[in-house]
Design a protein around this motif. Sequence first.
Motif, mmCIF file in Angstrom:
data_model
loop_
_atom_site.group_PDB
_atom_site.id
_atom_site.type_symbol
_atom_site.label_atom_id
_atom_site.label_comp_id
_atom_site.label_asym_id
_atom_site.label_seq_id
_atom_site.Cartn_x
_atom_site.Cartn_y
_atom_site.Cartn_z
ATOM 1 N N PRO A 50 0.806 -1.223 0.000
ATOM 2 C CA PRO A 50 0.000 0.000 0.000
ATOM 3 C C PRO A 50 0.840 1.274 0.000
ATOM 4 O O PRO A 50 0.388 2.316 -0.484
ATOM 5 C CB PRO A 50 -0.828 -0.122 1.287
ATOM 6 C CG PRO A 50 -0.843 -1.566 1.618
ATOM 7 C CD PRO A 50 0.466 -2.109 1.134
ATOM 8 N N ASP A 51 2.046 1.210 0.553
ATOM 9 C CA ASP A 51 2.905 2.393 0.596
ATOM 10 C C ASP A 51 3.362 2.835 -0.788
ATOM 11 O O ASP A 51 3.874 3.954 -0.943
ATOM 12 C CB ASP A 51 4.138 2.131 1.463
ATOM 13 C CG ASP A 51 3.808 2.095 2.948
ATOM 14 O OD1 ASP A 51 2.716 2.579 3.322
ATOM 15 O OD2 ASP A 51 4.626 1.589 3.733
ATOM 16 N N LEU A 91 1.294 3.115 -3.373
ATOM 17 C CA LEU A 91 0.217 3.802 -4.068
ATOM 18 C C LEU A 91 0.584 5.264 -4.302
ATOM 19 O O LEU A 91 1.273 5.887 -3.487
ATOM 20 C CB LEU A 91 -1.070 3.764 -3.228
ATOM 21 C CG LEU A 91 -1.841 2.449 -3.143
ATOM 22 C CD1 LEU A 91 -2.901 2.568 -2.059
ATOM 23 C CD2 LEU A 91 -2.471 2.103 -4.480
ATOM 24 N N ALA A 144 -4.601 6.713 -3.581
ATOM 25 C CA ALA A 144 -5.039 6.532 -2.198
ATOM 26 C C ALA A 144 -6.273 7.387 -1.905
ATOM 27 O O ALA A 144 -7.216 6.928 -1.245
ATOM 28 C CB ALA A 144 -3.908 6.892 -1.244
ATOM 29 N N ARG A 145 -6.276 8.618 -2.399
ATOM 30 C CA ARG A 145 -7.437 9.491 -2.158
ATOM 31 C C ARG A 145 -8.692 8.935 -2.817
ATOM 32 O O ARG A 145 -9.770 8.898 -2.206
ATOM 33 C CB ARG A 145 -7.136 10.890 -2.688
ATOM 34 C CG ARG A 145 -8.332 11.845 -2.587
ATOM 35 C CD ARG A 145 -7.973 13.248 -3.034
ATOM 36 N NE ARG A 145 -7.536 13.305 -4.414
ATOM 37 C CZ ARG A 145 -8.357 13.331 -5.461
ATOM 38 N NH1 ARG A 145 -9.672 13.247 -5.280
ATOM 39 N NH2 ARG A 145 -7.875 13.407 -6.690
ATOM 40 N N VAL A 198 -4.418 -2.573 0.555
ATOM 41 C CA VAL A 198 -4.966 -1.532 -0.318
ATOM 42 C C VAL A 198 -6.487 -1.480 -0.174
ATOM 43 O O VAL A 198 -7.085 -0.398 -0.039
ATOM 44 C CB VAL A 198 -4.567 -1.788 -1.786
ATOM 45 C CG1 VAL A 198 -5.252 -0.783 -2.709
ATOM 46 C CG2 VAL A 198 -3.053 -1.718 -1.951
ATOM 47 N N MET A 249 -8.223 0.403 2.684
ATOM 48 C CA MET A 249 -8.279 1.854 2.656
ATOM 49 C C MET A 249 -9.641 2.368 2.181
ATOM 50 O O MET A 249 -9.904 3.567 2.216
ATOM 51 C CB MET A 249 -7.174 2.394 1.744
ATOM 52 C CG MET A 249 -5.775 2.001 2.199
ATOM 53 S SD MET A 249 -4.484 2.416 0.989
ATOM 54 C CE MET A 249 -4.523 4.202 1.095
#
Length: 259
Positions: free
Chosen positions: A17-18, A20, A25-26, A44, A47
């Motif tokens: 996920p880091d 993205l 992410a938004r 992911v 989120m």
Amino acid sequence: MEKIGKLWLVGAGPGDPDLLTLKAARLIGEADVLVHDGLVGDGVLAMARAEAELISVEKRRDRHSVPQQEINALLVRKVRAGLKVVRLKGGDPFVFGRGGEELEAARAAGIGCEVVPGISAALGCAAEAGLPLTHRALASAVSFVAGTCQGLKEQDWRGLAGPGRTLVVYMGVTTAGPIAEKLMSDGVSPDMPVAVLERGTLPGARAIRTLLAGLGEVVAREQVRSPAVLVVGRVAGLAEAEDIIAGQAAQVFQEIGQW
């Protein structure tokens, strides 16, 4: 006032996920509906909003849960219902992600669609293994191919691998042996280094190195499983990886490491 929906084709990267993008992410956190592939990591998906609808359209080589036409129709239907729809794809939407087909379907339906790029599996997995896909002394060109049986029969790979070039093969685990035979028959040296990058950026990630002649045997013996990419070229000798075949392979890797 009628709600106006929109579709975003979003690259989820190789799994971590880091990795993205901020925009990805938004959008994941704002979506009403997430239509996702099987390779999208749990981290992911976590989120997403609690009230968001998550729909899996996982595809595997030997099992297609939802035909592509049905996925296209699903996306159009959800957008026309006034929803914010994120089509979440592993890697990048336009690198073996069928994003082009879904963009065409959105255009044909007259719905708004935006593409958000992601870190592809090749880039993410290679970076994790410390493997530069290009290198001034070793490779000035990179090619990406699909290693499915259909691809082997229909694609002309001559010139894609060899001195000064890097070849990245997606979906090539089950056809690793035929891929090696194909490349060698096209003139690639049996001593060409190959890196096998399994589950890159995900828990249990593994990187192994061998030579092209032994690729099929090594993949079978080490029980390599998808997702994985194969990197063929002298740059593979620079990877931080476990060397499976000793002797001649070790000498080749040592010579490359002297650059």
